[in-house]
Write an enzyme that holds these catalytic residues in place. Structure first.
Site, PDB file in Angstrom:
ATOM      1  N   GLY A 168     -57.897 -34.062  12.961  1.00  0.00           N
ATOM      2  CA  GLY A 168     -58.316 -33.702  14.311  1.00  0.00           C
ATOM      3  C   GLY A 168     -59.222 -34.721  14.972  1.00  0.00           C
ATOM      4  N   CYS A 179     -31.753 -16.250  24.729  1.00  0.00           N
ATOM      5  CA  CYS A 179     -31.036 -17.450  25.156  1.00  0.00           C
ATOM      6  C   CYS A 179     -29.660 -17.046  25.698  1.00  0.00           C
ATOM      7  CB  CYS A 179     -30.882 -18.414  23.986  1.00  0.00           C
ATOM      8  SG  CYS A 179     -29.837 -19.834  24.371  1.00  0.00           S
ATOM      9  N   CYS A 183     -26.916 -18.926  23.055  1.00  0.00           N
ATOM     10  CA  CYS A 183     -26.784 -18.557  21.646  1.00  0.00           C
ATOM     11  C   CYS A 183     -27.379 -17.188  21.346  1.00  0.00           C
ATOM     12  CB  CYS A 183     -27.413 -19.621  20.748  1.00  0.00           C
ATOM     13  SG  CYS A 183     -29.208 -19.601  20.755  1.00  0.00           S
ATOM     14  N   CYS A 195     -32.229 -21.998  25.246  1.00  0.00           N
ATOM     15  CA  CYS A 195     -33.144 -22.592  24.273  1.00  0.00           C
ATOM     16  C   CYS A 195     -33.548 -23.975  24.750  1.00  0.00           C
ATOM     17  CB  CYS A 195     -32.467 -22.742  22.913  1.00  0.00           C
ATOM     18  SG  CYS A 195     -32.176 -21.196  22.070  1.00  0.00           S
ATOM     19  N   CYS A 255     -30.111 -24.532  19.324  1.00  0.00           N
ATOM     20  CA  CYS A 255     -29.137 -23.749  20.079  1.00  0.00           C
ATOM     21  C   CYS A 255     -27.714 -24.113  19.642  1.00  0.00           C
ATOM     22  CB  CYS A 255     -29.316 -24.020  21.573  1.00  0.00           C
ATOM     23  SG  CYS A 255     -28.560 -22.782  22.632  1.00  0.00           S
TER      24      CYS A 255
END
Lengths: 284, 276
Positions: free
Chosen positions: A29, A238, A241, A263, A269
């Site tokens: 970080g 979606c 899909c 997606c 997808c």
């Protein structure tokens, strides 16, 4: 390839970047400064990510490049072509088959595995930047863990919008120490940052900073007790899909306000569609 | 330190209770130089709990330098600033590590700037401004932060429906009161004020002074107030230090110093005030 050194950058530059990467991995970080090079693309197109990828690539690697989840948009296509030409590495669009994935604004839906490296392109690495413009001061705030200001931003969100309205680049705290900008990924992806088996590297070319999340690092999204963090997405499935749990793009399909949700991760997808998950015209 | 007379023990009020035990702030030989020029030289005093001390002097006399050295905003060249912390007793804040000094700065200390723009976040709502110190010391409950922000806005006479307005939409007097609320929300024990009434018109000044006096008395705050306005110290301060050219030329009880000035400069200062 004889015109370029392997993966475009010269070896000394790669070495410098790898040193920065090692330090970044050692201090999860923490933003490590590095001497970012001019790349043959404009700032904002992923110069930081490209340099990190170049420093990590080996001839045996399989590279995948995503831009907003898609493998076939300008940025993804051109960066993939760049490394095909300058490094001659194999490329793929399949998340599972890739050893290095350079990404802009998304974490793939397909779970990452140990041994994979996810490289993020970062426009502004400093999470406190829009709250405190002085770099000297933000560095000091990180050093002293003086992070009250970050919550002031979230407070302002709630005061103004009734909920934490920050939807992308949602600030996280790494291993209880550094507050980090996860790059502009949607907050839907934030939970995937934590305890991820893959190594996650963040490169900011213009701002000359590298930071990292080693595998299995605890990453917590900042929030309030009475307004807890909520990953959000469009309330649809979606349209191609039928996936219910993936992050969706809203696509305008005609001039009459027609829209569909698909997606954002094209590989996910397509894989689902190939496996027989299809939404028929009648159903949609 | 010519003209050192009164001792704070006479000023009545909170000094009767327990405060004789130890001073809240002990300053010894505090010196700050800007190259060859003297910012403030060899300043020494004690501040007792519940006591308000005024520092007066003309522009450039080193008042603000002294205040900034005391509050840890400037590093003095020499001297000690010993603060009686809650948990560890007397600590020299000059040599204190930066994280701890900052922690003091957002818990036990408060600093009210002359210009509210220096002390407020102008792009953040009033509630966020008041809540910042709470969040900096670990408050993570939105409802609780909001409640105490509302409480403090009330105490400084800002209407509750202004909580989501930004300070840019406030008048100068309201901004100054907001700054005071933002500073006092964590219940500090020592407040540094740099010309808190500067730049306000007289009626607003009067209200602010009234408010400050009320808060200081009710919360038992200790305060160090830098000002060039003698009326302000007459109203607020128990004790007074007069500075000239970086040196303290006279100090004592406020009324004594103002009514019977000993040093030539203090006499000039007091006689310069227009009597109306």
């Amino acid at each position: 390839m004889t015109d370029y050194n392997f993966a475009y950058l010269d070896e000394q530059t790669k070495r410098m970047i790898r040193r920065a990467l090692l330090k970044a991995v050692a201090i999860p970080g923490y933003q490590v400064p590095f001497a970012s090079r001019e790349m043959p693309m404009p700032y904002g197109w992923g110069t930081g990510g490209v340099q990190v990828t170049a420093a990590c690539l080996t001839p045996e690697d399989v590279l995948k490049v995503i831009d907003q989840g898609a493998d076939d948009t300008t940025n993804a296509v051109s960066i993939r072509a760049f490394f095909q030409r300058t490094a001659g590495v194999a490329t793929t669009t399949q998340t599972g088959a890739a050893s290095i994935i350079q990404t802009r604004h998304r974490i793939p839906e397909h779970p990452l595995t140990e041994g994979q490296i996810l490289v993020y392109q970062v426009p502004i690495p400093e999470p406190l930047r829009f709250l405190e413009p002085r770099e000297t001061e933000t560095r000091k705030m990180h050093a002293l863990e003086d992070y009250g200001l970050m919550h002031v931003k979230l407070y302002e969100d709630i005061a103004r919008h009734g909920a934490i309205a920050t939807a992308y680049a949602y600030p996280v705290k790494v291993e209880g120490r550094y507050v980090m900008d996860p790059s502009p990924i949607p907050k839907f992806d934030n939970p995937k940052l934590s305890d991820c088996p893959a190594l996650q590297l963040f490169g900011a070319g213009r701002e000359q900073r590298i930071y990292a999340l080693p595998p299995w690092t605890r990453v917590v999204s900042l929030d309030f007790e009475d307004f807890p963090f909520e990953p959000s997405k469009a309330q649809h499935d979606c349209a191609l899909c039928g996936a219910a749990g993936s992050y969706l793009d809203e696509v305008i399909v005609d001039d009459a306000g027609g829209r569909m949700f698909v997606c954002s991760d094209t590989d996910y997808c397509a894989t689902r569609q190939a496996a027989g998950h299809r939404v028929t015209e009648a159903a949609s | 330190m010519s003209g050192e007379r009164g001792f704070a023990g006479n000023s009545g009020r909170s000094l009767d209770e327990g405060s004789r035990a130890a001073p809240l702030l002990q300053v010894r030989g505090l010196t700050k130089r800007y190259g060859a020029r003297l910012g403030c030289g060899d300043v020494a005093f004690d501040l007792w709990p519940g006591e308000v001390m005024g520092i007066v002097g003309e522009s450039g006399s080193g008042k603000s330098t002294l205040l900034n050295c005391l509050a840890g905003h400037l590093a003095p060249d020499a001297g000690q600033v010993i603060f009686a912390t809650r948990d560890r007793g007397p600590v020299d804040t000059v040599t204190l590590p930066e994280p701890e000094r900052r922690m003091l700065g957002r818990t036990d200390w408060a600093f009210v700037h002359q210009n509210p723009r220096d002390g407020l976040r102008m792009a953040v709502t009033a509630g966020g401004n008041v809540g910042e110190r709470l969040m900096a010391v670990g408050a993570r409950n939105y409802g609780a932060i909001r409640t105490s922000a509302l409480d403090w806005l009330g105490r400084v006479e800002i209407a509750a429906d202004r909580i989501d307005d930004r300070p840019t939409a406030f008048s100068g007097g309201m901004q100054q009161r907001l700054q005071i609320a933002r500073n006092l929300v964590t219940g500090p024990r020592l407040v540094f004020m740099d010309e808190p009434t500067g730049g306000l018109d007289v009626s607003v000044q009067a209200r602010l002074l009234d408010l400050l006096r009320g808060l200081v008395r009710r919360m038992g705050l200790s305060a160090i107030i830098v000002t060039h306005d003698l009326a302000v110290v007459r109203l607020l301060a128990d004790r007074l230090m007069v500075m000239k050219d970086g040196q303290v030329v006279e100090s004592g009880l406020t009324d004594q110093v103002l009514d019977d000035p000993q040093h030539a400069y203090t006499q000039l200062l007091v006689s310069s005030v227009l009597q109306v």
